[in-house]
Design a protein around this motif. Structure first.
Motif, PDB file in Angstrom:
ATOM      1  N   ASN A 155       0.847  -1.202   0.000  1.00 41.02           N
ATOM      2  CA  ASN A 155       0.000   0.000   0.000  1.00 41.02           C
ATOM      3  C   ASN A 155       0.882   1.252   0.000  1.00 41.02           C
ATOM      4  O   ASN A 155       2.084   1.200   0.276  1.00 41.02           O
ATOM      5  CB  ASN A 155      -0.968   0.000   1.192  1.00 41.02           C
ATOM      6  CG  ASN A 155      -0.241  -0.045   2.528  1.00 41.02           C
ATOM      7  OD1 ASN A 155       0.471   0.893   2.895  1.00 41.02           O
ATOM      8  ND2 ASN A 155      -0.401  -1.153   3.259  1.00 41.02           N
ATOM      9  N   GLU A 156       0.269   2.390  -0.312  1.00 39.48           N
ATOM     10  CA  GLU A 156       1.040   3.623  -0.465  1.00 39.48           C
ATOM     11  C   GLU A 156       1.640   4.113   0.846  1.00 39.48           C
ATOM     12  O   GLU A 156       2.735   4.683   0.856  1.00 39.48           O
ATOM     13  CB  GLU A 156       0.165   4.710  -1.093  1.00 39.48           C
ATOM     14  CG  GLU A 156      -0.138   4.476  -2.562  1.00 39.48           C
ATOM     15  CD  GLU A 156      -0.692   5.710  -3.257  1.00 39.48           C
ATOM     16  OE1 GLU A 156      -0.619   6.817  -2.651  1.00 39.48           O
ATOM     17  OE2 GLU A 156      -1.181   5.587  -4.397  1.00 39.48           O
ATOM     18  N   ASP A 157       0.938   3.901   1.959  1.00 35.14           N
ATOM     19  CA  ASP A 157       1.500   4.329   3.241  1.00 35.14           C
ATOM     20  C   ASP A 157       2.820   3.621   3.509  1.00 35.14           C
ATOM     21  O   ASP A 157       3.809   4.249   3.916  1.00 35.14           O
ATOM     22  CB  ASP A 157       0.513   4.043   4.380  1.00 35.14           C
ATOM     23  CG  ASP A 157      -0.669   4.999   4.388  1.00 35.14           C
ATOM     24  OD1 ASP A 157      -0.576   6.056   3.730  1.00 35.14           O
ATOM     25  OD2 ASP A 157      -1.682   4.690   5.045  1.00 35.14           O
ATOM     26  N   ASP A 158       2.856   2.303   3.278  1.00 37.21           N
ATOM     27  CA  ASP A 158       4.090   1.548   3.487  1.00 37.21           C
ATOM     28  C   ASP A 158       5.167   1.969   2.483  1.00 37.21           C
ATOM     29  O   ASP A 158       6.355   2.000   2.803  1.00 37.21           O
ATOM     30  CB  ASP A 158       3.822   0.046   3.359  1.00 37.21           C
ATOM     31  CG  ASP A 158       3.047  -0.500   4.534  1.00 37.21           C
ATOM     32  OD1 ASP A 158       2.940   0.192   5.561  1.00 37.21           O
ATOM     33  OD2 ASP A 158       2.529  -1.637   4.428  1.00 37.21           O
ATOM     34  N   TYR A 160       5.636   5.022   1.065  1.00 35.83           N
ATOM     35  CA  TYR A 160       6.254   6.290   1.436  1.00 35.83           C
ATOM     36  C   TYR A 160       7.052   6.173   2.730  1.00 35.83           C
ATOM     37  O   TYR A 160       8.086   6.827   2.906  1.00 35.83           O
ATOM     38  CB  TYR A 160       5.200   7.391   1.536  1.00 35.83           C
ATOM     39  CG  TYR A 160       4.748   7.877   0.181  1.00 35.83           C
ATOM     40  CD1 TYR A 160       5.569   8.694  -0.584  1.00 35.83           C
ATOM     41  CD2 TYR A 160       3.511   7.508  -0.341  1.00 35.83           C
ATOM     42  CE1 TYR A 160       5.164   9.140  -1.848  1.00 35.83           C
ATOM     43  CE2 TYR A 160       3.100   7.939  -1.598  1.00 35.83           C
ATOM     44  CZ  TYR A 160       3.939   8.751  -2.341  1.00 35.83           C
ATOM     45  OH  TYR A 160       3.547   9.179  -3.594  1.00 35.83           O
ATOM     46  N   SER A 161       6.613   5.332   3.626  1.00 31.87           N
ATOM     47  CA  SER A 161       7.357   5.100   4.860  1.00 31.87           C
ATOM     48  C   SER A 161       8.712   4.462   4.571  1.00 31.87           C
ATOM     49  O   SER A 161       9.741   4.866   5.137  1.00 31.87           O
ATOM     50  CB  SER A 161       6.540   4.204   5.798  1.00 31.87           C
ATOM     51  OG  SER A 161       7.287   3.861   6.948  1.00 31.87           O
ATOM     52  N   GLN A 164      11.268   6.859   2.798  1.00 38.66           N
ATOM     53  CA  GLN A 164      11.820   7.813   3.757  1.00 38.66           C
ATOM     54  C   GLN A 164      12.860   7.123   4.647  1.00 38.66           C
ATOM     55  O   GLN A 164      13.903   7.690   4.960  1.00 38.66           O
ATOM     56  CB  GLN A 164      10.706   8.408   4.622  1.00 38.66           C
ATOM     57  CG  GLN A 164       9.806   9.401   3.888  1.00 38.66           C
ATOM     58  CD  GLN A 164      10.550  10.681   3.542  1.00 38.66           C
ATOM     59  OE1 GLN A 164      11.122  10.808   2.457  1.00 38.66           O
ATOM     60  NE2 GLN A 164      10.571  11.630   4.465  1.00 38.66           N
TER      61      GLN A 164
END
Length: 288
Positions: A155-158, A160-161, A164
């Protein structure tokens, strides 16, 4: 009588690293070679002196590339060559060579260098990556072994995490080959010849590595798998290689990666073939 050193990393305390060296040592001794196992720090890289007691060759089972180059610069044959070890140790660098040779592999984008404490999150770059390699995808750090530092991003949250988290680290974005989830093939190659192969699979992990809980069994390679394995090893210049193949659409093989210091105990246990014997025979043919 020939003499050789077998070098592994002395800071790694797991028995499997010394076990790898012992397999090579025993194979060398079967061919009347005096083989000495050395931890990497037992060879002092003193640039003001030379290696006084010189082996005829070195089997290098570590990723201490500076040490491998130090030994090579002393005129001692090193297997694999330090340049090969360096290429394979950095997966991003390796994929550049594989792509340059036209090797079929999952779609891969090498991440740009982003220095720690800085970011390119608002640049639009990551949106382009997500567009070109859709989720789920693999993010794979440049340096890692046994399936470690390989992440399935769903998923996108994972996403971008993770990007970073990896600032300042070499890594790649790679297409997730769903048809190969939890299964692959390891092919061991010595001197442009296939010596042994095994099929690995896991019911609990997207990676098939035995270290991560996978199991293995014998496999008879088809012509496409044989050809691609040999091409991949040649593309990175490896005389000894463990080539990992994935199953693409219609079971067509894709190269996952090439290992320059592939462990050989598991494939010995599965197939009964001791790759170390082929390695020593090959080296003797080279140095003679």
């Amino acid at each position: 009588m020939y003499t050789c050193w077998i070098i592994y990393n002395g800071s790694l305390t797991h028995d499997k690293f010394r076990d790898q060296a012992i397999l090579i040592q025993e194979a060398a001794e079967r061919q009347n070679i005096q083989a000495v196992i050395k931890k990497n720090y037992e060879v002092m890289m003193d640039l003001d002196s030379t290696i006084e007691i010189r082996p005829d060759f070195v089997v290098f089972l570590d990723k201490d590339i500076l040490l491998a180059k130090y030994i090579k610069n002393a005129g001692i044959p090193v297997f694999n060559d330090p340049d090969v070890i360096e290429t394979c140790d950095n997966k991003a660098k390796q994929y550049l060579e594989l792509a340059n040779a036209g090797i079929p592999m999952p779609k891969t984008i090498i991440a740009p260098k982003v220095y720690p404490s800085f970011t390119i999150v608002l640049s639009g770059y990551y949106e382009k990556v997500l567009e070109q390699i859709q989720l789920p995808m693999i993010i794979k750090e440049g340096h890692g072994s046994f399936g470690m530092k390989v992440y399935l991003i769903e998923n996108e949250d994972d996403f971008y995490s993770k990007v970073q988290e990896l600032q300042g680290v070499d890594y790649v974005f790679q297409q997730f080959i769903s048809t190969s989830r939890g299964r692959d093939i390891r092919v061991n190659i010595v001197g442009e010849k296939i010596v042994a192969a095994m099929y690995r699979f896991s019911e609990t992990d997207f990676r098939a590595n035995i270290t991560n809980g996978g199991v293995a069994e014998n496999i008879e390679l088809n012509d496409a798998q044989k050809e691609l394995s040999l091409r991949a090893a040649k593309a990175v210049g490896a005389e000894f290689a463990g080539v990992d193949l994935l199953f693409g659409e219609n079971e067509q093989p894709l190269v996952c990666e090439v290992n320059a210091a592939a462990h050989i105990r598991n494939i010995y246990n599965v197939t009964g073939i001791n790759v170390a014997d082929a390695m020593i025979t090959y080296i003797l043919g080279k140095i003679k």
